[in-house]
Design an enzyme around this catalytic site. Structure first.
Site, PDB file in Angstrom:
ATOM      1  N   LEU A 697      38.855  32.926  28.726  1.00  0.00           N
ATOM      2  CA  LEU A 697      39.601  31.761  29.206  1.00  0.00           C
ATOM      3  C   LEU A 697      38.982  31.159  30.451  1.00  0.00           C
ATOM      4  CD1 LEU A 697      43.259  33.085  28.786  1.00  0.00           C
ATOM      5  CD2 LEU A 697      42.031  31.500  27.281  1.00  0.00           C
ATOM      6  N   GLY A 703      36.711  37.974  39.053  1.00  0.00           N
ATOM      7  CA  GLY A 703      37.064  38.475  37.737  1.00  0.00           C
ATOM      8  C   GLY A 703      36.956  37.432  36.650  1.00  0.00           C
ATOM      9  N   LYS A 724      42.959  39.897  33.147  1.00  0.00           N
ATOM     10  CA  LYS A 724      42.008  39.624  34.227  1.00  0.00           C
ATOM     11  C   LYS A 724      41.208  40.892  34.510  1.00  0.00           C
ATOM     12  CE  LYS A 724      41.698  38.123  39.057  1.00  0.00           C
ATOM     13  NZ  LYS A 724      42.476  37.663  40.232  1.00  0.00           N
ATOM     14  N   ASP A 830      45.470  31.017  48.228  1.00  0.00           N
ATOM     15  CA  ASP A 830      44.545  30.351  47.300  1.00  0.00           C
ATOM     16  C   ASP A 830      45.301  29.428  46.346  1.00  0.00           C
ATOM     17  OD1 ASP A 830      42.039  29.723  46.401  1.00  0.00           O
ATOM     18  OD2 ASP A 830      41.841  31.440  45.073  1.00  0.00           O
TER      19      ASP A 830
END
Length: 1003
Positions: A697, A703, A724, A830
């Site tokens: 994806l 990661g 992830k 973030d």
């Protein structure tokens, strides 16, 4: 007996009618998946169901209106709606309905309002709608409708408002629409319509506004158009129209307020008859082939506030040709005057200093204007943007410019201006960018420039400037877009204060006489992408810390006096795609890894003492050690042989200690999240089809994320997940894993990405493996919706304004929970569009807590970070105070959220390039007060242009106000001073008010 039967019939018939309407409503509900309209359940009380309106004196139980705007409805429109025979209003706008418009709606002969705008409807417009002869308002804008406009719509003779804009309609405009004699608003913009504008439209004697922009229309404007006396708004921009404006065109347009004919192929002069359009306020004629002189009759338009005529062939040479400037001094409301890229020559008249003090934008870029810039230009005290670049101005720069205290942008680049730069420029404390490039300025850089504390971009290149670089320039915290000093005669060293520019992206000082060494403080410029210092007399070695500038893309140190070894660590700069170290005094072996392995991006010629490197560099091999050197080495080895055992023991102890520390560091990740059982490596291999590329994806710094199907416990269904997988070889990845586990340990909120499980294991090669498993978000990220792949038609997506506001509100709720209502205040660190994930119902979930910071309970909101991960956040979103990497706070999240708001409304990435190197925030703030709609996402602008406009001025104004309020919200949240940013509670309140206003529009 007969009388009894009649009485029974009279009793039964109302019951049957009522049952028929209820059945139609239930049939419609049944076509909507996901439990929509669950409240439509109580039998016999459908008149009280949400959105259902019953009424009428004779038939009080009949449904007369269905109003369900912005209800997140999905699914298809049921043909059974055609059975609501008393329906007068049907409003399903701003939903996600798919499929075709049922022709059965043509049976609704009482229908007056049909609004299906802002959905995903496909197919053609049913010709059967022509039977709804009482229809006064038809709004189908912003769907995916195809085919032509049905000529039968011309039978809707009661029609007053028709909007078919922003679809993919094709073919020609039916001339028969001219039969709609009551039509006051017609919007067909943003389609694929071709052919000519029907001349019969001149018969629309009630027409107030017509928008035909952004199609493929050709031919000329029918002469009959210029006789529609009721016309207020005329928009044909962005077509392939040609021809001229007739000399008497404006004699019969007494009510015209707006003309937008830009981006076409019109030619010829602007007729003096425009003076008769005395109510006109906006004239937009740019990007055509208009020629002749600008008519001084424009000065008779007392309401004129917007005049854009750039990119044409208008001419001026002598003073008489410039009379229009003197005439425009009568336009006391004038705010925007754009004359860029014409054929204007000669000197600017002194009367330009007498233009309206309301003037905000004055642009004369790329002409042939000569003479001096009038000293009186300082009278335009509200000017925010002055663009005079690429002309032939001479003389000196007027010191009166220092009076323009509201000026945000000043560019006089590429002229022939000489003399010293006025120190008064330092008074322009609101200046965002200053471009004096390519002139003949001399003397030193004024030290008053240090007062320009809002500056984002500064270009002083290609002049004759002398003296040192004022250190005060490096104390401007906002200077982040670009800083150009190249091609001057500047001397001295690069000030140590350069490290204060934490967010600087590009620094160019090549071709000067700078000396000394590169200051090690340069490492403070953590966002630096380009560094150009070539053609100076700099010396010393390349600082090893330069390799810490991970975002560096170009580095040019050629033609200096640098010496020493070339640091191998430069090869670790993975973003570097141009490295020029030529013509210096470097010695020793050239590295071979990273950037040094690609000869096409590295230049090292003119360094005669270099050796080694990859073969394509054609350097001599590095010499073997001399016999004397080898003898010394042998002696050392012999002497050291007595310590072999000791050395082996030390190595063994080091390995054991390292393994112990590694296991100790991994302890927090073995039981990462309370209540979530661990999953094995083999389970994730199976779930992701061995982490196949087809399931990938996306990938980030720490990661990669894969789509997968995880088997549930016995008897439970398979769950769709996103896995992830941490890149443990990347520095900081393990810390990211631990931080995310810690942050999510006790967090539970509707708008946070839900974790399913985690994995801390060993892969098939015996290496450590870490992964976090989340619920899969089928609608991807907000980033994917705002910036779809233009080359992939299947990925073309569109979020309407209501959806964008809802998503922003979801994110605000998530931040409010993190900052104020969780078990401990948590800072995400973030916030960005790629970390906002959308589920099947388009509900937003904030994810990726790999940089999160949990504050100690009872501590202040702003505290020192003990993390060693350095710079927190993502370039473009990260708060300015994060540049130092030493503090984190909830204020930083608010800054990132503000940038996210601006990205969502403008459709621009924060890393995109803007005029004069502005940041996204500076770009929006510069245009906010006068040209806010210019920065709005084109999709949203077309929505607004094609929906309401003049015909419903109040609703149009409300929608436009909402867009401006959202831009202001983004600017407010991203203030430079942390304490000036809005708290989450105030953000939520503001967004709720905006959403309510939008719902009011839809209704």
């Amino acid at each position: 007996m007969t009388l009894l039967l009649i009485s029974l019939a009279l009793c039964i018939l109302p019951s049957l009618a009522t049952t028929g309407d209820e059945l139609a409503l239930l049939s419609f509900k049944s076509t909507l998946p996901g439990g929509a309209l669950a409240s439509w359940s109580a039998p016999g009380s459908y008149c009280r169901w949400p959105g259902v309106v019953c009424g009428g004196r004779r038939h009080p139980e009949r449904v007369v209106a269905l109003r369900l705007p912005a209800h997140n409805l999905t699914g298809r429109l049921s043909p059974s709606l055609g059975n609501l025979s008393f329906l007068r209003e049907l409003d399903f706008s701003d939903n996600q309905l798919v499929g075709q418009i049922p022709p059965e709606l043509g049976r609704l002969v009482r229908l007056r309002v049909l609004n299906l705008s802002d959905n995903l409807l496909q197919g053609s417009i049913p010709a059967a709608l022509g039977r709804c002869t009482r229809l006064t308002r038809l709004d189908l804008h912003n769907n995916k409708l195809q085919g032509g406009i049905p000529p039968r719509l011309a039978e809707l003779t009661s029609m007053e408002y028709m909007s078919l804009a922003r679809n993919t309609l094709s073919g020609e405009i039916p001339p028969s629409l001219a039969n709609l004699s009551n039509l006051s608003y017609l919007a067909l913009s943003a389609n694929m319509l071709s052919g000519v504008i029907p001349s019969s439209f001149g018969m629309l004697s009630s027409l107030s506004a017509i928008t035909l922009g952004s199609n493929n229309l050709s031919g000329s404007i029918p002469v009959t158009f210029w006789n529609i006396t009721t016309l207020k708004s005329f928009v044909v921009r962005n077509n392939m129209l040609s021809g001229t404006i007739p000399p008497n065109a404006f004699n019969n347009l007494p009510n015209i307020q707006m003309i937008r004919m830009d981006i076409n192929q019109f030619h010829g002069p602007i007729p003096p008859s425009i003076a008769n359009a005395s109510r006109i306020s906006e004239v937009q004629l740019n990007y055509n082939f208009f020629s002749g002189h600008v008519p001084p009759e424009l000065g008779m338009l007392r309401d004129l506030y917007w005049l854009q005529m750039e990119n044409n062939l208008f001419q001026a040479k002598g003073p008489q040709d410039w009379e229009f400037i003197t005439a425009l001094t009568n336009c006391s409301k004038l705010e925007v005057l754009g004359l860029n890229e014409n054929k204007l020559e000669g000197a600017l008249p002194l009367s330009i200093s007498n233009l309206s003090t309301s003037l905000i934008h004055l642009e004369l870029r790329i002409n042939g204007i000569t003479g001096s810039i009038p000293e009186g230009i300082g009278n335009l005290v509200n000017l925010q943007r002055l663009v005079l670049m690429r002309n032939s101005f001479t003389g000196t720069l007027p010191s009166s410019l220092g009076r323009l205290k509201n000026l945000g942008g000043l560019t006089v680049a590429e002229n022939k201006i000489s003399g010293s730069i006025p120190w008064t420029i330092g008074n322009l404390t609101k200046l965002n960018y200053l471009d004096l490039n390519m002139n003949s300025f001399s003397g030193g850089v004024p030290i008053t420039f240090g007062n320009l504390t809002k500056l984002f971009g500064l270009n002083l290149s290609s002049n004759n400037l002398t003296g040192p670089i004022p250190s005060g320039l490096f104390n401007i915290p906002t200077l982040s877009g670009y800083f150009y000093l190249s091609n001057n005669n500047l001397v001295g060293s690069i000030p140590q204060e350069i490290g204060n520019l934490k967010n600087l992206v590009e620094f160019r000082a090549e071709s000067n006489k700078l000396s000394g060494e590169i200051p090690t403080t340069l490492v403070g410029c953590q966002l630096l992408r380009s560094l150009s210092l070539q053609n100076n007399i700099l010396s010393g070695s390349i600082p090893l810390l330069l390799s810490d500038l991970k975002g560096l893309e170009t580095l040019d140190l050629s033609s200096n006096n640098f010496s020493g070894l070339i640091p191998k660590s430069l090869g670790n700069l993975t973003m570097l795609h141009y490295l020029n170290l030529s013509f210096n005094n470097f010695v020793g072996e050239v590295p071979t890894t990273g950037v040094f392995s690609n000869v096409t991006i590295v230049s090292i010629q003119g360094n005669n003492k270099l050796c080694g490197g990859i073969s394509d560099l054609h350097l001599p091999p590095c010499a073997l050690q001399s016999p004397k050197r080898r003898h010394k080495l042998l002696v050392v080895l012999v002497v050291s042989s007595t310590s072999v055992v000791t050395l082996a023991i030390i190595v063994l102890l080091y390995k054991l200690l390292s393994r112990h520390m590694k296991n100790k560091e991994a302890i927090p990740s073995t039981t990462p999240i309370q209540g979530h059982p661990m999953v094995s490596y083999s389970q994730l291999v199976k779930a992701t089809d061995e982490f196949s590329k087809t399931n990938l994806l996306g990938s980030g710094a720490f990661g990669s994320v894969y789509k997968g199907e995880l088997d549930g416990e016995a008897g439970e269904r398979t769950i769709h997940v996103a896995v992830k997988v941490l890149k443990l070889q990347t520095r900081g990845a393990l810390k990211s894993f631990i931080a995310e586990c810690e942050a999510l340990r006790n967090l539970r909120h509707r708008n946070l990405l839900k974790i399913v499980t985690a994995c801390s294991s060993i892969d098939t090669r015996g290496d450590d493996f870490r992964a976090i498993v989340y619920n899969f978000m089928p609608n991807g990220s907000l980033e994917g919706w705002l910036h779809p792949d233009k080359n992939n038609q299947e990925e073309q997506k569109h979020l309407n304004l209501h959806q964008r506001v809802t998503i922003l509100l979801d994110v605000a709720y998530a931040l409010d929970y993190l900052h104020c209502h969780g078990s401990a205040p948590t800072i995400h660190c973030d916030v960005k569009s790629s970390n906002v994930l959308l589920d099947a119902e388009m509900i937003a979930h904030v994810g990726d807590f790999g940089l999160a910071k949990i504050l100690v309970e009872g501590s202040s909101i702003l505290q020192q970070s003990t993390s060693s991960m350095g710079f927190r956040g993502t370039i473009g979103y990260a708060a300015p105070e994060y540049g130092a990497g030493n503090t984190v706070s909830t204020y930083g999240d608010i800054y990132s959220y503000g940038i996210l708001v601006l990205e969502t409304i403008t459709g621009k990435r924060p890393t995109d390039s803007f005029n004069q190197g502005l940041t996204l925030r500076a770009y929006v703030e510069l245009c906010l007060h006068d040209r806010a709609m210019d920065v709005v996402d084109t999709q949203l602008s077309l929505d607004l242009e094609s929906e309401l406009h003049i015909a419903d001025a109040a609703a149009y104004t409300r929608t436009e106000d909402c867009l401006i309020q959202l831009l202001k919200l983004g600017v407010s949240c991203s203030q430079e001073l942390p304490s000036s940013r809005m708290p989450t509670g105030a953000i939520i309140k503001e967004l709720r008010a905006i959403k309510e206003s939008l719902c009011g529009n839809a209704g």
